[in-house]
Scaffold this motif. Structure first.
Motif, mmCIF file in Angstrom:
data_model
loop_
_atom_site.group_PDB
_atom_site.id
_atom_site.type_symbol
_atom_site.label_atom_id
_atom_site.label_comp_id
_atom_site.label_asym_id
_atom_site.label_seq_id
_atom_site.Cartn_x
_atom_site.Cartn_y
_atom_site.Cartn_z
ATOM 1 N N UNK A 163 3.682 18.646 5.568
ATOM 2 C CA UNK A 163 2.933 19.752 6.166
ATOM 3 C C UNK A 163 1.949 19.130 7.160
ATOM 4 N N UNK A 164 2.145 19.434 8.443
ATOM 5 C CA UNK A 164 1.432 18.718 9.490
ATOM 6 C C UNK A 164 0.452 19.627 10.230
ATOM 7 N N UNK A 165 -0.843 19.276 10.292
ATOM 8 C CA UNK A 165 -1.777 19.991 11.156
ATOM 9 C C UNK A 165 -1.333 19.860 12.612
ATOM 10 N N UNK A 166 -1.365 20.991 13.337
ATOM 11 C CA UNK A 166 -0.919 20.987 14.740
ATOM 12 C C UNK A 166 -1.845 21.879 15.553
ATOM 13 N N UNK A 167 -2.359 21.333 16.639
ATOM 14 C CA UNK A 167 -3.288 22.057 17.488
ATOM 15 C C UNK A 167 -2.831 22.036 18.952
ATOM 16 N N UNK A 168 -3.397 22.968 19.705
ATOM 17 C CA UNK A 168 -3.285 22.945 21.152
ATOM 18 C C UNK A 168 -4.678 22.906 21.740
ATOM 19 N N UNK A 169 -4.784 22.512 23.008
ATOM 20 C CA UNK A 169 -6.102 22.524 23.654
ATOM 21 C C UNK A 169 -5.926 22.785 25.145
ATOM 22 N N UNK A 170 -6.980 23.362 25.733
ATOM 23 C CA UNK A 170 -6.980 23.610 27.172
ATOM 24 C C UNK A 170 -6.262 24.873 27.589
ATOM 25 N N UNK A 171 -6.167 25.889 26.692
ATOM 26 C CA UNK A 171 -5.470 27.134 27.021
ATOM 27 C C UNK A 171 -6.297 28.334 26.570
ATOM 28 N N UNK A 172 -5.915 29.497 27.082
ATOM 29 C CA UNK A 172 -6.581 30.749 26.731
ATOM 30 C C UNK A 172 -5.634 31.584 25.876
ATOM 31 N N UNK B 145 0.834 -1.210 0.000
ATOM 32 C CA UNK B 145 0.000 0.000 0.000
ATOM 33 C C UNK B 145 0.868 1.259 0.000
ATOM 34 N N UNK B 146 1.957 1.244 0.767
ATOM 35 C CA UNK B 146 2.833 2.424 0.805
ATOM 36 C C UNK B 146 3.470 2.664 -0.562
ATOM 37 N N UNK B 147 3.968 1.595 -1.170
ATOM 38 C CA UNK B 147 4.588 1.723 -2.480
ATOM 39 C C UNK B 147 3.550 1.977 -3.565
ATOM 40 N N UNK B 148 2.281 1.662 -3.282
ATOM 41 C CA UNK B 148 1.215 1.821 -4.263
ATOM 42 C C UNK B 148 0.461 3.124 -4.132
ATOM 43 N N UNK B 149 1.049 4.111 -3.472
ATOM 44 C CA UNK B 149 0.444 5.435 -3.477
ATOM 45 C C UNK B 149 -0.161 5.903 -2.173
ATOM 46 N N UNK B 150 -0.267 5.035 -1.179
ATOM 47 C CA UNK B 150 -0.849 5.476 0.094
ATOM 48 C C UNK B 150 0.165 6.240 0.939
ATOM 49 N N UNK B 151 -0.324 7.235 1.670
ATOM 50 C CA UNK B 151 0.511 8.007 2.581
ATOM 51 C C UNK B 151 -0.068 7.955 3.985
ATOM 52 N N UNK B 152 0.802 8.135 4.979
ATOM 53 C CA UNK B 152 0.381 8.321 6.367
ATOM 54 C C UNK B 152 0.595 9.793 6.697
ATOM 55 N N UNK B 153 -0.478 10.505 6.964
ATOM 56 C CA UNK B 153 -0.397 11.946 7.240
ATOM 57 C C UNK B 153 -0.447 12.200 8.739
ATOM 58 N N UNK B 154 0.585 12.863 9.242
ATOM 59 C CA UNK B 154 0.782 13.076 10.672
ATOM 60 C C UNK B 154 0.080 14.348 11.133
ATOM 61 N N UNK B 155 -0.580 14.263 12.310
ATOM 62 C CA UNK B 155 -1.208 15.412 12.965
ATOM 63 C C UNK B 155 -0.881 15.336 14.451
ATOM 64 N N UNK B 156 -0.852 16.479 15.125
ATOM 65 C CA UNK B 156 -0.510 16.473 16.546
ATOM 66 C C UNK B 156 -1.390 17.449 17.307
ATOM 67 N N UNK B 157 -1.758 17.069 18.539
ATOM 68 C CA UNK B 157 -2.527 17.931 19.445
ATOM 69 C C UNK B 157 -1.851 17.899 20.812
ATOM 70 N N UNK B 158 -1.606 19.089 21.393
ATOM 71 C CA UNK B 158 -0.822 19.208 22.624
ATOM 72 C C UNK B 158 -1.668 19.801 23.746
ATOM 73 N N UNK B 159 -1.538 19.223 24.913
ATOM 74 C CA UNK B 159 -2.284 19.615 26.111
ATOM 75 C C UNK B 159 -1.627 20.847 26.761
ATOM 76 N N UNK B 160 -2.375 21.955 26.813
ATOM 77 C CA UNK B 160 -1.881 23.176 27.444
ATOM 78 C C UNK B 160 -2.669 23.511 28.714
ATOM 79 N N UNK B 161 -3.192 22.508 29.396
ATOM 80 C CA UNK B 161 -3.953 22.774 30.613
ATOM 81 C C UNK B 161 -3.019 23.143 31.763
ATOM 82 N N UNK B 162 -3.576 23.831 32.751
ATOM 83 C CA UNK B 162 -2.775 24.377 33.858
ATOM 84 C C UNK B 162 -2.124 23.301 34.712
#
Length: 579
Positions: free
Chosen positions: A395-404, A336-353
């Motif tokens: 190009x990786x989507x990157x988010x944070x959560x739990x912060x102001x 599958x990898x050699x046949x055109x499939x990709x693994x797309x990386x995304x990350x979400x980081x905890x910014x709680x107090x």
């Protein structure tokens, strides 16, 4: 990759050999079987890659003839040291050699496998010496190249051409800039793709429980050259059954070693404490199991003689039957990898107090001036370094959560790069830079909610489905605390189980992560608030503290199930790699 499990609906394959997960709670104790396998040396299953080498436009270092080149392959260790892996033969009078010798390398998805290639001109006086005995310092160096094994096997033609360059630190004034090229071609072993489907049944099993019948399961092990039995496959646990018939298991020829290699099939009675009772065993090769199926006969189980005793094994009344035996060729993870499939990386980081003030050394978000990465940075680096090779644009989507954010309300899904329009960053270093920048531009708050970031990732994955892109998405969530929206998160995961998405969760710090174990669904598949059961398991959780002091890395623990989750998705939807 290796194929072994017992879940037809789940795609009939699992790289890593873990049994698939059932919605039926009767199969809940399979996690204890996994622990039992691990205690006996089960380390996962990998693909065998055959590597071929050729070169073009090499330097001519001989006066009266062309160079006589030989290539040497090295693997680069974690400490940066090179370990020689093998040498080609010497080809006489050739500046564009195509070496005949092939090299078999075990591909491991969870590890970045660095390879280094050196090319030498072997002096005439050494031509009658075995290449293994040649002293490389006595040969003329023609150039070097390096890459990762992942870079080769993800190419559509499984071929990668690299420029040969001087060794680092060499004086470049009198040496030509162009030292030629080396081409690497990788081909997966055919045995990796030949899969045997087995339906196994036992009769007249002994009862080990006082007030009920036994709860049997099978473990299949291959016998190594040193005589050690290494587990490669297991069935589900069946409750109260003395004549069990297990769901199909799928075993590749590569896992077994060969069709004639001895396999040990052990039948155990499940115990919740992990101390399972042996009910009997047999030793058969795949060829012998095929013969049992053809003849419609069984093979008696036996109990091995106690260690140090001279009396023979005890033959039991219990028998093993093979109700089904079939072979077929399946597309593997690498296909599958050699046949055109990709693994797309995304990350979400905890910014709680609860992470602590980032400016203080005891904070989980503390940025050490010495450059030593904190747990968040280490998880991003280790997981990202593996997955980046499977994502073409990086190009990786990157988010944070739990912060102001500045002058705003608490957000449970904000773009890590500070943009209000787009969430992507460039490369792993882009994630790290955006993370550090966010620490100085948001106020840590709370509570800890996963639902919004999972929904955001699922939205991107759903766009990949509607646009017919051959992409599979991997969301890494790094968190320090107990989530407060458990049911909402479960609902989001159940909904996302139909999408090309896997979720990796790393728990940092010393919090109680029991709820994360629920999300991991190792005991039973997740069920939403409306009663819908997840179509497949998409979550893997690892507490950072559990792997920090061991040889095994966060990556190896976290990514172990990812190839099987990917295969379960594509096979259950009859998706195929581009030929």
């Amino acid at each position: 990759m290796g194929n072994c499990c017992s879940d037809v609906a789940g795609g009939q394959s699992a790289v890593g050999g873990t049994a698939s997960f059932q919605a039926n709670s009767s199969n809940a104790p399979n996690d204890a079987v996994d622990a039992f396998l691990n205690s006996r040396g089960y380390k996962g299953l990998y693909s065998q890659i055959e590597l071929s080498l050729s070169a073009t436009n090499l330097r001519d270092r001989d006066i009266l003839s062309k160079s006589d080149p030989m290539a040497v392959i090295y693997t680069k260790q974690k400490d940066g040291l090179l370990q020689e892996f093998g040498r080609t033969e010497v080809l006489l009078n050739s500046l564009s050699p195509k070496w005949i010798k092939k090299f078999t390398i075990t591909y491991q998805f969870e590890i970045v496998q660095h390879l280094v290639f050196h090319v030498y001109d072997v002096d005439t006086q050494f031509h009658n010496i075995d290449v293994k005995m040649l002293r490389l310092e006595e040969q003329q160096f023609l150039g070097e190249a390096n890459c990762t094994l992942s870079e080769i096997i993800t190419r559509s033609n499984k071929s990668l051409t690299l420029d040969l360059v001087n060794k680092p630190g060499s004086s470049g004034s009198a040496i030509p800039k162009k030292l030629g090229q080396i081409t690497l071609f990788a081909e997966e072993s055919f045995a990796s793709k030949t899969t045997t489907e087995l339906v196994l049944r036992c009769s007249d099993l002994e009862s080990k429980d006082l007030f009920s019948k036994s709860d049997p399961f099978l473990i299949i092990s291959k016998v190594t050259e040193s005589g050690v039995a290494v587990p490669i496959c297991k069935t589900e646990v069946l409750k109260n059954d003395h004549s069990p018939r297990w769901k199909p298991v799928f075993l590749s020829i590569q896992q077994a070693g060969s069709k004639d290699s001895p396999l040990i099939i052990e039948c155990f009675n499940f115990n919740g404490n992990g101390k399972h009772d042996l009910l009997g065993k047999v030793q058969k090769s795949l060829a012998e199991l095929e013969n049992l199926h053809s003849a419609g006969t069984g093979s008696n189980l036996f109990m091995p003689a106690a260690f140090g005793q001279s009396h023979p094994n005890k033959v039991l009344k219990s028998q093993l039957f093979v109700d089904k035996f079939s072979e077929k060729i399946q597309h593997t993870f690498l296909d599958y990898l050699a046949g055109g499939y990709e693994l797309n990386f995304m990350v979400a980081i905890d910014f709680t107090a609860s992470n602590g003030n980032p400016r203080l050394p005891d904070s989980l978000h503390y940025i050490d001036p010495s450059g030593r990465p904190n747990a968040y940075q280490k998880a991003i680096l280790e997981v990202g370094e593996v997955l980046q090779f499977y994502d073409s644009d990086k190009r990786f989507p990157a988010w944070g959560f739990g912060a102001r954010p500045i002058d705003g309300p608490v957000s449970h899904c904000f773009n890590l790069n500070g943009s209000s329009n787009y969430c992507e960053v460039e490369g792993i270093q882009g994630i790290l830079a955006a993370y550090i920048s966010a620490l100085y531009n948001v106020s840590l708050a709370g509570p800890t909610l996963f639902g919004p970031v999972v929904t955001a990732a699922a939205h991107i994955a759903s766009q990949g489905v509607t646009s017919d892109r051959r992409k599979y998405f991997v969301l890494l969530i790094i968190t320090d605390g107990v989530i407060t929206d458990l049911q909402e998160t479960i609902d989001a995961f159940v909904k996302a189980s139909d999408l090309p998405l896997s979720v990796l969760i790393v728990g940092v710090g010393g919090a109680d992560f029991k709820e994360m174990e629920i999300l991991d669904a190792d005991k039973e598949r997740l069920e939403s608030s409306t009663g819908r059961v997840a179509s497949r398991d998409i979550v893997q959780f690892v507490p950072f503290r559990d792997v920090q002091s061991r040889e095994i890395s966060v990556v190896q623990s976290l990514l172990a199930e990812l190839p099987s989750q990917f295969l379960t998705y594509v096979r259950s939807r009859n998706l195929y790699p581009i030929s």
